[in-house]
Design an enzyme around this catalytic site. Structure first.
Site, PDB file in Angstrom:
ATOM      1  N   GLU A  36      -5.188  21.432   0.808  1.00  0.00           N
ATOM      2  CA  GLU A  36      -3.839  21.336   0.243  1.00  0.00           C
ATOM      3  C   GLU A  36      -2.797  21.846   1.248  1.00  0.00           C
ATOM      4  OE1 GLU A  36      -2.226  19.988  -1.947  1.00  0.00           O
ATOM      5  OE2 GLU A  36      -0.538  21.221  -2.548  1.00  0.00           O
ATOM      6  N   LYS A  67       7.322   9.747  -4.772  1.00  0.00           N
ATOM      7  CA  LYS A  67       6.792  10.799  -5.645  1.00  0.00           C
ATOM      8  C   LYS A  67       5.614  10.274  -6.468  1.00  0.00           C
ATOM      9  CE  LYS A  67       6.765  14.811  -7.683  1.00  0.00           C
ATOM     10  NZ  LYS A  67       6.020  15.825  -6.915  1.00  0.00           N
ATOM     11  N   TRP A  69       9.799   1.080  -2.784  1.00  0.00           N
ATOM     12  CA  TRP A  69       8.866   1.661  -1.827  1.00  0.00           C
ATOM     13  C   TRP A  69       8.139   0.476  -1.231  1.00  0.00           C
ATOM     14  CZ3 TRP A  69       3.517   1.847  -1.023  1.00  0.00           C
ATOM     15  CH2 TRP A  69       3.087   2.794  -0.098  1.00  0.00           C
ATOM     16  N   HIS A 113     -19.534  22.280  13.259  1.00  0.00           N
ATOM     17  CA  HIS A 113     -20.120  20.930  13.262  1.00  0.00           C
ATOM     18  C   HIS A 113     -19.161  19.903  13.853  1.00  0.00           C
ATOM     19  CE1 HIS A 113     -23.545  22.390  11.048  1.00  0.00           C
ATOM     20  NE2 HIS A 113     -22.698  23.025  10.234  1.00  0.00           N
ATOM     21  N   CYS A 170       7.813   1.352  -6.648  1.00  0.00           N
ATOM     22  CA  CYS A 170       9.180   0.973  -6.987  1.00  0.00           C
ATOM     23  C   CYS A 170       9.488   1.259  -8.470  1.00  0.00           C
ATOM     24  CB  CYS A 170       9.470  -0.496  -6.754  1.00  0.00           C
ATOM     25  SG  CYS A 170       8.790  -1.130  -5.223  1.00  0.00           S
ATOM     26  N   ASN A 179       8.208  -4.327  -9.589  1.00  0.00           N
ATOM     27  CA  ASN A 179       7.427  -3.140  -9.233  1.00  0.00           C
ATOM     28  C   ASN A 179       5.974  -3.571  -9.191  1.00  0.00           C
ATOM     29  OD1 ASN A 179       6.121  -0.617  -9.136  1.00  0.00           O
ATOM     30  ND2 ASN A 179       6.180  -0.429 -11.359  1.00  0.00           N
ATOM     31  N   GLY A 180       5.270  -3.286  -8.080  1.00  0.00           N
ATOM     32  CA  GLY A 180       3.855  -3.648  -8.006  1.00  0.00           C
ATOM     33  C   GLY A 180       3.603  -4.627  -6.883  1.00  0.00           C
ATOM     34  N   LYS A 205       0.259  19.602   2.603  1.00  0.00           N
ATOM     35  CA  LYS A 205       1.670  20.005   2.461  1.00  0.00           C
ATOM     36  C   LYS A 205       2.374  19.967   3.805  1.00  0.00           C
ATOM     37  CE  LYS A 205       2.217  19.728  -0.875  1.00  0.00           C
ATOM     38  NZ  LYS A 205       1.460  19.566  -2.072  1.00  0.00           N
ATOM     39  N   ARG A 256       9.880   6.931  -7.562  1.00  0.00           N
ATOM     40  CA  ARG A 256       8.918   5.850  -7.345  1.00  0.00           C
ATOM     41  C   ARG A 256       9.144   5.144  -6.009  1.00  0.00           C
ATOM     42  NH1 ARG A 256       7.046   4.662 -12.746  1.00  0.00           N
ATOM     43  NH2 ARG A 256       6.094   2.748 -12.017  1.00  0.00           N
ATOM     44  N   GLU A 271       2.815  16.278   5.178  1.00  0.00           N
ATOM     45  CA  GLU A 271       3.698  15.343   4.469  1.00  0.00           C
ATOM     46  C   GLU A 271       5.179  15.691   4.584  1.00  0.00           C
ATOM     47  OE1 GLU A 271       3.425  14.765   0.184  1.00  0.00           O
ATOM     48  OE2 GLU A 271       2.782  16.829  -0.091  1.00  0.00           O
TER      49      GLU A 271
END
Ligand code: M6R
Length: 607
Positions: free
Chosen positions: A479, A602, A74, A502, A2, A98-99, A483, A27, A486
């Protein structure tokens, strides 16, 4: 997570709070709200979803008042509904947070037993209730906050607005960042300097455990013991301009296309092209004494670190211990004093990365950080900072920050290799010459976009995708999978190609595309063997390689993307482009919210 903001202004503040919150949307963006004092009385507007929903509410029901607080959320505790949106309030106080308040359960039980009624599922709501109890018992706002802060555990930043106190805001910081902005007869609070940039560039960063009383003409900072302390103001470099999408449909597309420029800027910072050598700022350690180093980061930044492990070990013969920060911080890793710990972060605010940094600091490590936001907490707490010059990255999916991180990391590895006598001057020159080619090769890779867009139409229809790579292409496979999942919500996994047999080979059938990232390098033949194993089981291969690789493999594929020829050393930087474009176009095809995908933020400022 947040973002929080507070303004003690001289003009109506609602629109300015919204401006600042737009800058904090990175955030979190699953709900938003603000509170002001209208004629001394608390008034609130809150809305589920993006800030534009809150703006619509404000249009329908404007909020007056020259003092206020706001938050963009968030969700950690409680779904992203209007009832859970901040600020949370009683008739006496409103709080933006925030937190995480870790002991909220015990506090909430205690408050409910005392007859307090809760209207949200959040951890935050205990705070206004606790403060209210103190106020009702006759405490001043300052006394009430000071007492309540002692009862809260966790990592958080808080902004308080009080009924009947039109010239007072209180802010508190424990674990999460909070900055105070100094204006002309105005004062500001914000989760970062970026949020305050439209109003002021004079900023005081609160330190761990600080809380601050703001009026329009004064700032009084208290440390964790309650003692009044002086904290310096600095001039922030944060830009007042909000970046726009230019001619692109999404920030992500714009940021992918900016890569030739921004990697060029970053490389110019670390390379002396005329002398064909790497050029670093003065370092607080001597490469010659570093035989081991720790690299810690999260998400895409972690994959950049994983590529760098290959580079540091090969080019500088430094053993690299790398871990995701959420594991490293609790692993109790033994560290010899005087060692080097390197942290990689676009935002510089990622909570787990920051906690890992502090662990390493406590254990006597030299702290180096590669960050994009140089005003960030990680940048401020590091002994030496290597900025990436990517510019603001707005899309939640990290793209240009990744290639800039890789550019800085390879420059660092080359400098380390030279300083340790592992690389000769000729080898350094060859590496620097290769790096100098990166921006041009990125332009060439971007020309493949039409072909990748066509391929993405097929990828958009599948449920699962496997990405494979060896050596430095292995982190790129991870990566690529990150990508894709998400932003398109397609399930994807990245594997080291040698691990295929394996276990993951059991997944192969004609429905699952297998993206193989394989420049024609020293492990190419091995990758071809893995591709044959896939083909033998009816798997559909998307091969990302160069002309020589395509010719040597001579395989029937679902698609072969032929990249420009380049030294294998720099391939991970350039090969990032097709994996980014494939994820981007698949997501566009599916119609997801590319720049702000569901459930994400983000910058991840909670653990
Ligand atoms: O700001 P940071 O680089 O520390 O962020 C780390 C991760 O949260 C970030 O890379 C995340 O994985 C991205 N959404 C990936 O695209």
């Amino acid at each position: 997570m947040c973002g929080i903001v507070g303004i003690l202004g001289t003009r109506p503040v609602a629109a300015h709070l919204i401006d600042a919150m737009k800058r904090l949307e990175y955030r979190g963006y699953d709900s938003a709200g603000l509170a002001t004092l209208e004629d001394g009385h608390l008034a609130r507007r809150r809305a589920e979803g993006k800030l534009k929903n809150l703006e619509a509410k404000l249009e329908a029901g404007p909020l007056a008042g020259t003092i206020g607080i706001g938050q963009t959320r968030w969700a950690t505790h409680g779904a992203p509904t209007e009832a859970n949106a901040h600020p949370h309030a009683t008739p006496l106080v409103a709080v933006a947070h925030n937190g995480i308040i870790e002991n909220f359960r015990q506090l909430k039980d205690e408050l409910i037993a005392a007859g307090r009624v809760f209207s949200s599922q959040t951890d935050t709501e205990v705070v206004p209730h606790l403060v209210t109890i103190e106020l009702e018992a006759g405490a001043s706002p300052q006394e009430a906050v000071a007492r309540v802060l002692k009862r809260l555990t966790g990592a958080f930043a808080l902004a308080f607005l009080f009924e009947g106190f039109p010239d007072l805001l209180i802010g508190a910081r424990k674990g999460s960042p909070l900055a105070v902005g100094h204006g002309q007869g105005e004062m500001f609070l914000g989760s970062d300097a970026q949020a305050l940039a439209p109003f002021t560039d004079r900023v005081t960063y609160l330190e761990e455990g600080d809380w601050v009383e703001l009026t329009r003409s004064s700032i009084i900072v208290h440390d964790v013991s309650g003692k009044e302390v002086k904290r310096a103001a600095v001039i922030s470099q944060a830009s007042a301009f909000l970046v726009d999408k230019g001619n692109y449909r999404h920030f992500m597309a714009k940021e992918i296309h900016e890569q030739p420029d921004v990697t060029g800027h970053t490389l110019a910072r670390y390379l002396d092209l005329a002398a064909a050598s790497a050029r670093l700022p003065e370092l607080p350690f001597d490469w010659a004494t570093i035989d081991r180093m720790v690299i810690t980061a999260c998400g895409t930044a972690y994959y950049a670190g994983l590529v760098a492990k290959y580079w540091f070990e090969r080019l500088a013969r430094i053993a690299v211990d790398i871990d995701v920060a959420s594991e490293f911080r609790y692993r109790e890793a033994p560290l010899s004093p005087g060692g080097l710990a390197l942290f990689i972060s676009q935002s510089g605010e990622t909570a787990d990365t920051l906690a890992s940094l502090r662990y390493c600091k406590e254990h006597g490590q030299h702290i180096a950080a590669i960050v994009n936001v140089t005003t960030s907490t990680i940048a401020r707490e590091a002994d030496v900072v290597f900025p990436t010059l990517a510019g603001p990255e707005i899309g939640v999916a990290s793209t240009k920050a990744f290639t800039c991180q890789l550019s800085a990391l390879l420059s660092l590895a080359v400098a380390a290799g030279r300083a340790r006598g592992v690389l000769s001057a000729a080898q350094e020159r060859a590496a620097v010459d290769a790096l100098a080619e990166v921006p041009r090769l990125l332009v060439e890779a971007l020309r493949l976009e039409p072909q990748i867009e066509r391929l993405a139409r097929s990828i958009a229809k599948v449920k699962d995708v496997l990405y494979l790579g060896r050596s430095t292409s292995y982190p790129l496979a991870l990566e690529g999978a990150l990508k894709l999942k998400e932003i398109s919500y397609i399930h994807a996994e990245g594997y080291a190609a040698g691990e295929l047999k394996h276990g993951p080979i059991a997944l192969i059938d004609e429905t699952m595309p297998v993206v193989v990232i394989a420049p024609h390098d020293e492990v190419f033949e091995k990758s071809v063997s893995n591709m044959q194993e896939v083909a033998a089981r009816g798997g559909r291969i998307v091969l990302i390689t160069d002309a020589q690789g395509a010719e040597t493999a001579a395989m029937e594929t679902m698609a072969t993307i032929v990249m420009p020829t380049m030294p294998s050393l720099i391939a991970p930087i350039v090969y990032a482009v097709p994996v980014q474009l494939l994820a981007y176009h698949a997501a566009v095809q599916i119609g997801t919210d590319v720049d702000q995908p569901r459930n994400l933020a983000k910058s991840v400022t909670v653990e």
